[in-house]
Design an enzyme around this catalytic site. Structure first.
Site, mmCIF file in Angstrom:
data_model
loop_
_atom_site.group_PDB
_atom_site.id
_atom_site.type_symbol
_atom_site.label_atom_id
_atom_site.label_comp_id
_atom_site.label_asym_id
_atom_site.label_seq_id
_atom_site.Cartn_x
_atom_site.Cartn_y
_atom_site.Cartn_z
ATOM 1 C CB THR A 1 -0.961 -0.336 0.696
ATOM 2 O OG1 THR A 1 -1.394 -1.018 1.194
ATOM 3 C CG2 THR A 1 -1.623 1.427 1.511
ATOM 4 C CB SER B 1 -0.627 4.455 -9.132
ATOM 5 O OG SER B 1 0.547 3.699 -10.087
ATOM 6 C CG HIS C 1 -7.288 1.352 -11.707
ATOM 7 N ND1 HIS C 1 -6.033 2.240 -12.279
ATOM 8 C CD2 HIS C 1 -6.550 2.131 -10.328
ATOM 9 C CE1 HIS C 1 -4.868 2.346 -12.534
ATOM 10 N NE2 HIS C 1 -5.326 1.642 -11.106
ATOM 11 N NE ARG D 1 2.462 -3.389 -11.056
ATOM 12 C CZ ARG D 1 3.505 -2.949 -11.911
ATOM 13 N NH1 ARG D 1 4.482 -3.377 -11.189
ATOM 14 N NH2 ARG D 1 3.680 -1.948 -12.347
ATOM 15 C CB SER E 1 -3.164 -2.439 -10.721
ATOM 16 O OG SER E 1 -3.934 -1.534 -10.999
ATOM 17 C CB CYS F 1 7.302 20.282 7.361
ATOM 18 S SG CYS F 1 7.646 19.767 5.734
ATOM 19 C CB CYS G 1 11.950 19.016 9.106
ATOM 20 S SG CYS G 1 10.800 17.500 7.761
#
Lengths: 451, 504
Positions: free
Chosen positions: B41, B45, B49, B339, B366, B428, B470
């Site tokens: 996870t 991308s 989908h 994957r 995916s 940050c 940071c």
């Protein structure tokens, strides 16, 4: 938009550039209480605070100081003059216009806005991280930029690791090679992608040579091993195309990879302001007054272009502070420099306008990568104008040539020119005024004839 | 006795755990990492989908379309970033045009709404930076993007507040079925091992909560086990079943660009799919970065998330076909993900046929991220049928996320700072993340314990300087809030120590 506070000059950044700019603005007639320095850290001084090595101030004070000592000299001036400053305060947003609105926040005052007549950008720079270098391999703990490691060692008293490979020979990397060695770490090698070092010669001698640390030029890291913590780093020689040459791989076991692969001016706020940027320096384009394309916004120090010595940062910031003071003391540029015709209430003649609005362009060519400034308004320039630049390769016995409108004006022999060292030429206002119809000044390198 | 033991706190395991918590039962999630979102996870991308890629009738098709339908509502319920930015599958030839026609038909059959084939010029009107060579495109209005970390974190947090227990640093080493229950053994990989440490299993007896432990080993007893172990799902399945699974790690490499590139593309740009996957895409992220990738290479090592020079070159080259002027100077980081590809090519969402009570959610590649909410729902139904339990009346599906100063308006910022001055202390600078947000990330349910944990929750260190400035400040805050020494802080995994002792 009404702002919560007001200042004539807001200086973003309380490091060496911001401090020198503040002190100079006061010397040039801006009341200290009309200036405001905004610093994001909890102390003034910027990155100098973690630079505990010596070598600072040789040009400015004729003595060798540590980073914090050098910073303190300027902090003292700011405190004596009672220039207001905000610590632990971040600038969130800046907007341009004849009045600049700066949105800031901090723990004590919360979120608020400041209206300013002029802004001096003095935010410094950051280090190029691993990700921007496209180094393949795992992403374990133990990969630090040299400056982050410097902070751990010098401020936090912590060791990032004990067996070190350094990629890049920028000055912070060289300084950290020595620092880590003094703290008992073993620095195995410094690899530099280019065929020359990006750092100062004195740092190579004092930080690498004196400790027997090898510097491998034309080498880069091609793999990082270790899933949790760095376990080994593989380096390889690169060809003229800067691609690794197969068969030259060497693997060093180590727990730390330090990166000193270049500094990037921190211009996110400048972009918000719509300031025109120079692609070579990644800093704003500025004129002789160190003013950006946005009127009343000035820049100095490493946010403008990365310097080699802090002394030059202070010098540049002093000039920026003076120009900003002139600008705000008069209201705006048109008041300072309006032509006689304009001040008499008549429209300026075409020639006058030409002189005032179309500056002389400075062109960097033939080995000169850029110049700061990149334009000069003759009427605004001081009697002597420094033009700083860097070269793109190492040159021996070459000449720095200045052309006025494509005709050689002056040529100066240099024993050595190197990318790691900032260079400068000084132009005289009287020479520029004497040159007929001067439109461009070119700075270039002429190599020595090969025998 | 544990009612349901879930192996894996990735997006699949967390989605299942949350759905399971809608009933009154004792659910425990075991996770090898120190945080949720530590495996597949964390590197993908981030795409929701539309659902035209999977074969009609497959689990992938069903779960994809359902997951995509659920995502918007879920993003409101659980407060995570999701945007329906539409996607375009682009073609460069008549042959590609035919492929797109097939995809369109397949998509319709799968129940995807609004699909339409447009010309290259029409595509360039929508996305001016698309290559001139694009001749046709499949427009998918339901395509979207999601923050994969926060989807996972939100599901897990909400499962946790609804009673699911998460145990981290627990690597399952053995699963045995005895009678009507499972005995699951896990090793504590978060503990610093020394040579003197015992490595036998002679732990205390198993308590009423369903587990007993010695220094490093814990034994769990559970009525049902859910296998949501990503690339390791075959290992666990094969411990209890004779019908073996084979999961191959299929590596994908990516390059991520600075938020300065925001607006380069607005839609997600796919190329025509091949049998190795959906090809290299060019997409915005929900936070305005530009992401290009992934490659697709089968590898033997289920741990190998290293990037390669070839892989990164391939991404640049292939993404350059979609859009010629990708701002590669703005790359801030690269990474690789794995994957979990099962040989059969489909999701395996079922009870093992030779081991009752062992439920697989395996082969989740995916569109697994998109499908995760649907997988959670589907798996919970399977389990509810087999192991009925009364409805959990106190279930609350709502979660409120951590405030985000960088996207807040001036008025919101003022209000937040009045509530807690730490929201004005920026740690940050690149992503404008404040101390208040970091403290929140650490002190929430299932809060961050590592630097990467903070990064995934509030984006500190995710920007252009990649935590150069940071890191020391974040470590200060993490050590203070957790009451530990900075020397014990890890980047993400056990053993990934940031520091190695003190100076002289």
């Amino acid at each position: 938009m009404t702002a919560d506070r007001k200042a004539k000059i807001v200086i973003i950044g309380g490091g060496p550039a911001g401090l020198a700019a503040a002190s100079s603005a006061v010397k040039n007639g801006t009341a200290a209480e009309d200036i405001l320095i905004i610093e994001r850290d909890h102390v003034l001084g910027g990155i100098l605070n973690q630079c505990i090595h010596n070598g600072f101030g040789l040009h400015t004070f004729n003595e060798e100081l540590t980073g914090p000592e050098y910073a303190q000299r300027f902090i003292n001036i700011v405190e004596e003059e009672k220039v207001p400053f905000l610590l632990d305060t971040i600038v969130v947003d800046v907007s341009a216009g004849s009045t600049k609105i700066i949105s800031v926040m901090n723990k004590t005052d919360g979120f608020f806005t400041i209206a300013a007549d002029a802004v001096i950008l003095a935010m410094g720079c950051r280090e190029r991280p691993r990700g921007a270098l496209n180094i393949p391999g795992y992403r374990p703990a133990g990969i630090y930029t040299a400056g982050t490691a410097q902070r751990f060692v010098n401020i936090e008293g912590r060791m990032p690791g004990h067996e070190v490979v350094i990629l890049g020979s920028g000055d912070i990397g060289l300084i950290m090679a020595r620092r880590m060695t003094l703290e008992g770490a073993k620095v195995k090698v410094v690899a530099e992608l280019m065929p020359y070092s990006g750092g100062l010669k004195r740092n190579i001698v004092q930080c690498l040579d004196d400790f027997g640390i090898p510097l491998k030029l034309s080498h880069t890291v091609i793999d990082i091993k270790g899933k949790e913590r760095v376990e080994a780093v593989t380096i390889a020689e690169v060809g003229p195309d800067r691609k690794p040459v197969p068969g030259t791989e060497e693997t060093y076991t180590c727990d730390t990879l330090l990166l000193s692969c270049g500094l990037i001016p921190e211009n996110e706020l400048s972009s918000q302001l719509g300031v025109e940027m120079n692609r070579v320096t990644s800093g704003p384009v500025v004129n002789e007054s160190l003013e950006t394309s946005v009127p009343g916004v000035f820049a100095c120090g490493n946010v403008l272009h990365v310097h080699d010595l802090v002394d030059y940062v202070s010098e540049e910031a002093t000039a920026a502070g003076k120009c900003a003071a002139k600008y705000v003391n008069a209201g705006q540029w048109s008041e300072v420099y309006r032509t006689d015709a304009e001040s008499a209430g008549k429209p300026a003649s075409e020639t006058d306008k030409h002189a005032a609005d179309i500056p002389i362009e400075i062109i960097a060519r033939d080995g000169v990568r850029y110049t700061v400034p990149s334009t000069i308004h003759i009427d605004r320039m001081e009697d002597l104008q420094k033009i700083r630049f860097r070269v793109g390769a190492v040159y021996r016995d070459a000449s720095v040539v200045i052309d006025f409108n494509d005709k050689v004006f002056r040529s100066q022999k240099k024993r050595i020119l190197a990318p790691g060292e900032m260079e400068q030429v000084i132009l005289k206002k009287s020479d520029l005024e004497a040159a007929p119809d001067l439109k461009t000044i070119t700075i270039r390198i002429e190599e020595a004839p090969k025998d | 006795m544990i009612d349901v033991l879930v192996i894996g706190a990735g997006v699949t395991g967390s989605a299942i755990a949350r759905e399971l918590s809608r009933r009154q039962r004792n659910v425990v999630v075991l996770e090898r990492g120190l945080d949720v979102c530590e495996g597949t996870t964390k590197a993908n991308s981030g795409i929701v989908h539309a659902g035209h890629d999977a074969k009609p009738g497959s689990m992938k098709a069903k779960m994809n379309v359902r997951g995509s339908e659920m995502m918007e509502e879920l993003s409101k319920e659980l407060d995570f970033p999701y945007r329906r930015n539409t996607s375009l599958v682009i073609g460069f030839s008549d042959e590609d045009g035919k492929t797109l026609e097939d995809l369109l038909e397949q998509g319709k059959e799968n129940g995807v709404k609004g699909l339409e084939i447009i010309s290259g010029d029409e595509a360039r009107v929508k996305e001016p930076d698309l290559s001139d060579k694009v001749t046709c495109a499949l427009l998918c209005p339901t395509g979207g993007i999601v923050d994969p970390f926060l989807l996972n974190i939100a599901l897990a947090e909400n499962a946790n507040t609804n009673g699911v227990e998460f145990r981290f640093g627990q690597e399952v080493t053995d699963i045995k079925k005895s009678g009507d229950h499972f005995t699951v053994t896990a090793v504590d990989v978060s503990a610093e091992k020394t040579e003197a440490a015992p490595d036998n299993n002679s732990g205390e007896g198993i308590g009423s909560e369903g587990y007993g432990s010695n220094a490093f080993t814990t034994t769990y007893e559970a009525r049902a086990v859910v296998n949501a172990a990503g690339v390791y799902a075959d290992v666990f399945h094969n411990m209890v079943s004779e019908n073996k699974l084979k999961i191959t790690a299929r590596r994908g490499e990516y390059l991520l660009m600075d938020r300065k590139t925001q607006g380069f593309v607005n839609a997600t740009i796919f190329q025509c799919p091949t049998k190795m996957g959906k090809g290299v895409l060019v997409t915005p992220t929900t936070h305005g970065n530009l992401l290009i990738g992934p490659t697709s290479v089968d590898i033997d090592d289920k741990e190998c998330t290293a990037t390669t020079a070839d892989g990164l070159d391939t991404v640049l080259e292939k993404a350059g076909l979609s859009a010629e002027h990708i701002p590669t100077r703005q790359v801030i980081t690269s990474f690789a993900g794995l994957r979990a590809h099962e040989a059969g090519g489909d999701f395996i969402l079922s009870e093992a046929d030779d081991c009752q009570g062992f439920f697989d959610a395996a082969g989740i590649e995916s569109p697994g991220l998109t499908a995760s909410p649907a997988i959670g729902e589907y798996m919970a139904e399977l389990i509810n049928e087999k192991y009925p339990a009364p409805v959990n009346k106190s279930f609350d599906g709502h979660r409120v996320g951590i405030p985000c100063m960088s996207t807040a308006s001036a008025e919101e910022r003022k209000a937040l700072v009045r509530k807690n001055p730490l929201y004005a202390n920026v740690v940050c600078r690149c992503e404008l993340v404040t101390e208040g947000e970091i403290v929140d990330a650490i002190n929430r349910p299932l809060g961050a314990k590592t630097l990467d944990g903070i990064k995934r929750r509030v984006r500190a260190g995710m920007g252009r300087c990649q935590a150069g400035f940071c890191t020391p400040k974040q470590m200060d805050i993490l050590a203070r809030e957790l009451g530990i020494d900075q020397g014990d802080i890890v980047k993400s995994e056990p053993g990934a120590h940031m520091l190695e002792g003190r100076t002289k």
